[in-house]
Design a protein around this motif. Structure first.
Motif, PDB file in Angstrom:
ATOM      1  N   ASP A 141       1.005  -1.247  -0.064  1.00 41.31           N
ATOM      2  CA  ASP A 141      -0.009  -0.086   0.126  1.00 41.31           C
ATOM      3  C   ASP A 141       0.748   1.083  -0.015  1.00 41.31           C
ATOM      4  N   ALA A 142       0.208   2.536   0.023  1.00 44.72           N
ATOM      5  CA  ALA A 142       0.817   3.731   0.128  1.00 44.72           C
ATOM      6  C   ALA A 142       1.650   4.034   1.220  1.00 44.72           C
ATOM      7  N   GLN A 143       1.526   3.224   2.267  1.00 43.02           N
ATOM      8  CA  GLN A 143       2.444   3.388   3.528  1.00 43.02           C
ATOM      9  C   GLN A 143       3.517   2.415   3.214  1.00 43.02           C
ATOM     10  N   SER A 144       3.699   1.701   2.436  1.00 50.14           N
ATOM     11  CA  SER A 144       4.798   0.632   2.139  1.00 50.14           C
ATOM     12  C   SER A 144       4.793  -0.654   2.787  1.00 50.14           C
ATOM     13  N   SER A 145       3.474  -0.899   3.244  1.00 51.01           N
ATOM     14  CA  SER A 145       3.369  -2.291   3.989  1.00 51.01           C
ATOM     15  C   SER A 145       2.938  -3.378   3.058  1.00 51.01           C
ATOM     16  N   TYR A 146       3.456  -4.360   3.146  1.00 55.73           N
ATOM     17  CA  TYR A 146       3.258  -5.584   2.381  1.00 55.73           C
ATOM     18  C   TYR A 146       2.352  -6.392   2.736  1.00 55.73           C
ATOM     19  N   ARG A 147       1.241  -6.847   1.982  1.00 56.89           N
ATOM     20  CA  ARG A 147       0.426  -7.908   2.349  1.00 56.89           C
ATOM     21  C   ARG A 147       0.497  -9.128   1.450  1.00 56.89           C
ATOM     22  N   PRO A 148       0.934 -10.148   1.746  1.00 56.62           N
ATOM     23  CA  PRO A 148       0.582 -11.305   1.095  1.00 56.62           C
ATOM     24  C   PRO A 148      -0.725 -11.794   0.701  1.00 56.62           C
ATOM     25  N   LEU A 149      -1.033 -12.237  -0.411  1.00 52.20           N
ATOM     26  CA  LEU A 149      -2.315 -12.618  -0.988  1.00 52.20           C
ATOM     27  C   LEU A 149      -2.597 -14.025  -1.474  1.00 52.20           C
ATOM     28  N   ALA A 150      -3.598 -14.704  -1.168  1.00 57.85           N
ATOM     29  CA  ALA A 150      -3.754 -15.944  -1.677  1.00 57.85           C
ATOM     30  C   ALA A 150      -3.690 -15.626  -3.175  1.00 57.85           C
ATOM     31  N   ALA A 213       8.265  -4.293  15.983  1.00 54.96           N
ATOM     32  CA  ALA A 213       8.706  -4.156  14.598  1.00 54.96           C
ATOM     33  C   ALA A 213       7.462  -4.015  13.721  1.00 54.96           C
ATOM     34  N   ASP A 214       7.637  -3.204  12.807  1.00 54.12           N
ATOM     35  CA  ASP A 214       6.730  -2.879  11.654  1.00 54.12           C
ATOM     36  C   ASP A 214       7.235  -2.798  10.246  1.00 54.12           C
ATOM     37  N   PRO A 215       7.172  -4.118   9.841  1.00 46.97           N
ATOM     38  CA  PRO A 215       7.923  -4.278   8.468  1.00 46.97           C
ATOM     39  C   PRO A 215       7.186  -3.361   7.330  1.00 46.97           C
ATOM     40  N   VAL A 216       8.083  -2.718   6.656  1.00 47.49           N
ATOM     41  CA  VAL A 216       7.578  -2.074   5.300  1.00 47.49           C
ATOM     42  C   VAL A 216       8.879  -2.378   4.166  1.00 47.49           C
ATOM     43  N   TYR A 217       8.502  -2.113   3.093  1.00 43.37           N
ATOM     44  CA  TYR A 217       9.502  -2.473   1.850  1.00 43.37           C
ATOM     45  C   TYR A 217       9.754  -1.052   1.264  1.00 43.37           C
ATOM     46  N   THR A 237       9.559   6.627   6.649  1.00 41.63           N
ATOM     47  CA  THR A 237       8.226   6.026   6.854  1.00 41.63           C
ATOM     48  C   THR A 237       8.035   5.786   8.337  1.00 41.63           C
ATOM     49  N   LEU A 238       9.413   5.772   9.167  1.00 38.70           N
ATOM     50  CA  LEU A 238       9.216   5.563  10.528  1.00 38.70           C
ATOM     51  C   LEU A 238       8.642   7.110  11.012  1.00 38.70           C
ATOM     52  N   LEU A 239       8.737   8.157  10.690  1.00 44.61           N
ATOM     53  CA  LEU A 239       8.128   9.430  10.926  1.00 44.61           C
ATOM     54  C   LEU A 239       6.888   9.582  10.539  1.00 44.61           C
ATOM     55  N   GLU A 240       6.348   8.926   9.549  1.00 43.81           N
ATOM     56  CA  GLU A 240       5.054   8.880   9.073  1.00 43.81           C
ATOM     57  C   GLU A 240       4.131   8.058   9.979  1.00 43.81           C
ATOM     58  N   GLY A 241       4.493   7.201  10.955  1.00 51.79           N
ATOM     59  CA  GLY A 241       3.733   6.527  11.815  1.00 51.79           C
ATOM     60  C   GLY A 241       3.715   5.254  11.295  1.00 51.79           C
ATOM     61  N   PRO A 242       2.947   4.438  12.219  1.00 51.19           N
ATOM     62  CA  PRO A 242       2.755   3.075  12.166  1.00 51.19           C
ATOM     63  C   PRO A 242       2.053   2.867  10.796  1.00 51.19           C
ATOM     64  N   SER A 243       1.942   1.380  10.381  1.00 51.99           N
ATOM     65  CA  SER A 243       1.135   1.069   9.352  1.00 51.99           C
ATOM     66  C   SER A 243      -0.300   0.889   9.959  1.00 51.99           C
ATOM     67  N   ASN A 244      -1.351   0.751   9.029  1.00 48.66           N
ATOM     68  CA  ASN A 244      -2.646   0.972   9.516  1.00 48.66           C
ATOM     69  C   ASN A 244      -3.024  -0.390  10.263  1.00 48.66           C
ATOM     70  N   TRP A 245      -2.418  -1.502   9.924  1.00 49.24           N
ATOM     71  CA  TRP A 245      -2.835  -2.744  10.804  1.00 49.24           C
ATOM     72  C   TRP A 245      -2.104  -2.715  12.030  1.00 49.24           C
ATOM     73  N   LEU A 246      -1.249  -2.216  12.388  1.00 42.45           N
ATOM     74  CA  LEU A 246      -0.364  -2.040  13.365  1.00 42.45           C
ATOM     75  C   LEU A 246      -0.714  -1.026  14.314  1.00 42.45           C
ATOM     76  N   ARG A 247      -1.190   0.246  14.039  1.00 39.27           N
ATOM     77  CA  ARG A 247      -1.476   1.336  14.528  1.00 39.27           C
ATOM     78  C   ARG A 247      -2.383   1.165  15.755  1.00 39.27           C
ATOM     79  N   PRO A 248      -3.400   0.400  15.832  1.00 39.19           N
ATOM     80  CA  PRO A 248      -4.038   0.163  17.178  1.00 39.19           C
ATOM     81  C   PRO A 248      -3.466  -0.208  18.257  1.00 39.19           C
TER      82      PRO A 248
END
Length: 621
Positions: A141-150, A213-217, A237-248
């Motif tokens: 996504d635009a936050q550089s977070s990777y999501r593997p998909l079936a 750890a919040d992995p990004v690419y 990317t660190l300064l922009e904040g955590p990924s949406n998935w990890l943010r809560p």
């Protein structure tokens, strides 16, 4: 580009390799284009080969529509600054509005293009359409977070029109194009690398802080859009904040709006290994305590970039230094309630007693019974889990019906079980237990009539049922908690397969009336149809035993975001039933096998047998 497709046309980008006197040199590291030696087009036959660099070339005069499409797709795999050359394949309006940074679609192979399709025979000379197709395996996504998909079908349209160029001639250009990039896996692995940015687990005081750890690419070399090098991209990317998935479940100590000072595109430590990070005025809102935690976030984030070798971080505001922190000092912010020394290994011997291999022996010492009833009692055990401070342990009885908790530091009688299952069959009863970094104990009851995920605060008291909304009809077969307590890895069985999922652990309410749930389950390593065993390995990855559909068993590393690397497959070992890795990745990887007993794999070594008898070997956690 992937070798399964050979693109034609003179509008294609060029892949170059340079052989210089000192050997093979990465062109991205050269200050200028080589002016001597042979320059030749090469085939990117090695997936993810960073020594192959693509140079974008503009469309040739009078290029046919298929050449424009192929040239555009090839140019997307280049390091073209701001994709300026890539945009030359688009109409002026499309070039202005196309947003390549909106995300990346990752396909198993490079995209196929089908066409042309002419919707209006009267307009066949002025407009045409091609369809990009393929098998999508991941999304970034635009936050550089990777999501593997079936694997799923991918289909997007490129529409072309004829337009008058600056010289007055009619040229084919793309006027409808999806935002983002579309890359085959091999090009994605060549262009991007996985890094971890770090945030603090939410809901803890500064004294109890734990980094998550919040992995990004990020781009291996300079990012075409921002023109930042890899280290600077990572800090951004660190300064922009955590990924949406990890943010809560995490917090950043950087004040809202903190960013790199305008114009910063390169960060590198000086001769004394001090990295100075210029920030905007928003950063000046932080006090000294928060500032040191901000610096710790930067230090841990850049630790994964071996080229950086940062020994100290100095954060700078608009009017000078804000604070500094050395790498040794940063360790105080990484607490996960672990023991002071190297983790020991624990296992259940063939008589059902828990034994320990001292951590100082690096997995090679003589086993010794643990202190207390688990090491010498009359109740035989089948599985064990040890708290991260190694002060207490939990063990499941041999019939898998009861869970006991006992001290590892003093002799005592075995207390009553803290959890019991009512299932009729042992395989439907309790899973092996796991402890999180906060000292809480987790176990799954696999009773078909009442499956439950349970948590015991500090390993004691009334078991609290944890809801898992995304579980649907699956059943938890096994679980492993991360050291930070923010994530949980689950082996879930459904429809005849057991797959790996990672969930986010959310805590709500006061400490006295806290409720916990596992949210937003994500499939990890979806190419593995059956997962036999899993263990966290360090802060950001897991080691997984499983096999692909119709394949053979393999042991491999999986990132915390569920992605896998081609280099992540470990040397073969047969018939693995369980696996154990430590938070300290320098300690050996351990595995239970049906044929060789308990074996270990030390860094840079081969598998070696440690014990011929024994099972359920674990590290603390």
């Amino acid at each position: 580009m992937d070798t399964d497709r050979r693109r034609g046309g003179r509008g294609r980008a060029v892949r170059l390799s340079a052989l210089l006197g000192c050997g093979v040199v990465l062109l991205a590291g050269c200050g200028a284009m080589p002016v001597t030696g042979d320059v030749k087009a090469v085939d990117a036959s090695q997936p993810g080969d960073a020594q192959v660099q693509v140079y974008a070339v503009p469309p040739r005069e009078g290029a046919a529509p298929i050449e424009v499409v192929d040239g555009f797709l090839e140019s997307m795999t280049s390091d073209d600054p701001d994709f300026r050359t890539t945009r030359k394949y688009l109409t002026a309006e499309a070039a202005r509005t196309w947003q390549p940074g909106e995300g990346t679609t990752v396909l198993a192979q490079a995209p196929n293009r089908n066409g042309p399709t002419i919707h209006d025979k009267q307009r066949r000379t002025t407009g045409t359409t091609y369809t990009l197709t393929g098998e999508q395996v991941a999304a970034v996504d635009a936050q550089s977070s990777y999501r593997p998909l079936a694997p799923s079908e991918y289909s997007q349209m490129l529409h072309l029109v004829r337009q008058k160029g600056s010289d007055g001639k009619q040229e084919w250009r793309i006027d409808i194009v999806p935002d983002g990039l579309v890359l085959g896996q091999s090009d994605f692995k060549r262009l991007y690398r996985s890094v971890n940015k770090y945030y603090f687990a939410a809901g803890r005081t500064d004294d109890e802080s734990a980094l998550v750890a919040d992995p990004v690419y990020v781009r291996n070399r300079t990012d075409p859009v921002t023109r930042m090098d890899t280290a600077t991209q990572t800090v951004r990317t660190l300064l922009e904040g955590p990924s949406n998935w990890l943010r809560p479940v995490v917090d950043s100590r950087f004040p809202a709006g903190t960013a790199l000072k305008s114009g910063v595109t390169s960060l590198a430590p000086d001769d004394e290994n001090v990295l100075k990070v210029p920030l905007n005025k928003k950063a000046e809102k932080a006090g000294q305590g928060a500032c040191r935690m901000m610096a710790a976030q930067v230090l841990f984030t850049l630790r994964d970039l071996t080229s950086a070798r940062v020994g100290q971080v100095e954060l700078q505001g608009e009017h000078g230094p804000l604070c500094s922190l050395g790498s040794d000092e940063a360790e105080e912010f990484a607490s996960d309630d672990g023991s002071d020394g190297p983790d020991s290994q624990y296992f259940v011997d063939d008589e059902g007693h828990v034994q320990r291999i001292p951590g100082s022996s690096n997995g090679s010492g003589d086993p010794e019974p643990v202190t207390g009833p688990l090491g010498s009692g009359t109740v035989a055990m089948s599985a064990v889990g040890v708290a991260r401070d190694e002060q207490q342990a939990a063990a499941v009885s041999a019939d898998q019906q009861h869970l006991y908790v006992s001290s590892l530091t003093e002799e005592s009688e075995l207390s009553a079980p803290v959890v019991s299952s009512r299932a009729k069959e042992p395989a439907d009863r309790l899973s092996a237990p796991s402890w999180d970094g906060g000292g809480d104990l987790w176990v799954a009851d696999r009773d078909p009539s009442e499956p439950r995920l349970l948590r015991l605060v500090d390993g004691a008291g009334e078991p609290q049922e944890v809801s898992v909304p995304g579980l649907s009809g699956g059943r938890i077969e096994a679980l492993r908690m991360s050291a930070d307590g923010a994530r949980i890895a689950l082996r879930v069985s459904e429809d005849g397969h057991t797959t790996l999922h990672i969930g986010r652990v959310e805590r709500h309410g006061s400490e006295e009336a806290e409720t916990v749930s596992v949210e937003d389950l994500r499939r990890a390593a979806p190419q593995l149809a059956d997962v036999t065993a899993v263990s966290w390995s360090g802060r950001s990855r897991l080691v997984v035993v499983g096999k692909e559909e119709g394949g053979v068993q393999q042991v491999r590393y999986v990132q915390a975001d569920g992605s896998t690397a081609s280099s992540g497959v470990l040397p073969g070992v047969n018939q693995v039933t369980a696996v154990a890795a430590a938070d300290d990745e320098q300690l050996p990887l351990m595995a239970d096998t049906e044929s060789d007993g308990i074996v270990k794999l030390s860094p840079g070594d081969n598998w070696q047998t440690v014990l011929k008898k024994g099972s359920s070997l674990v590290y603390p956690g």
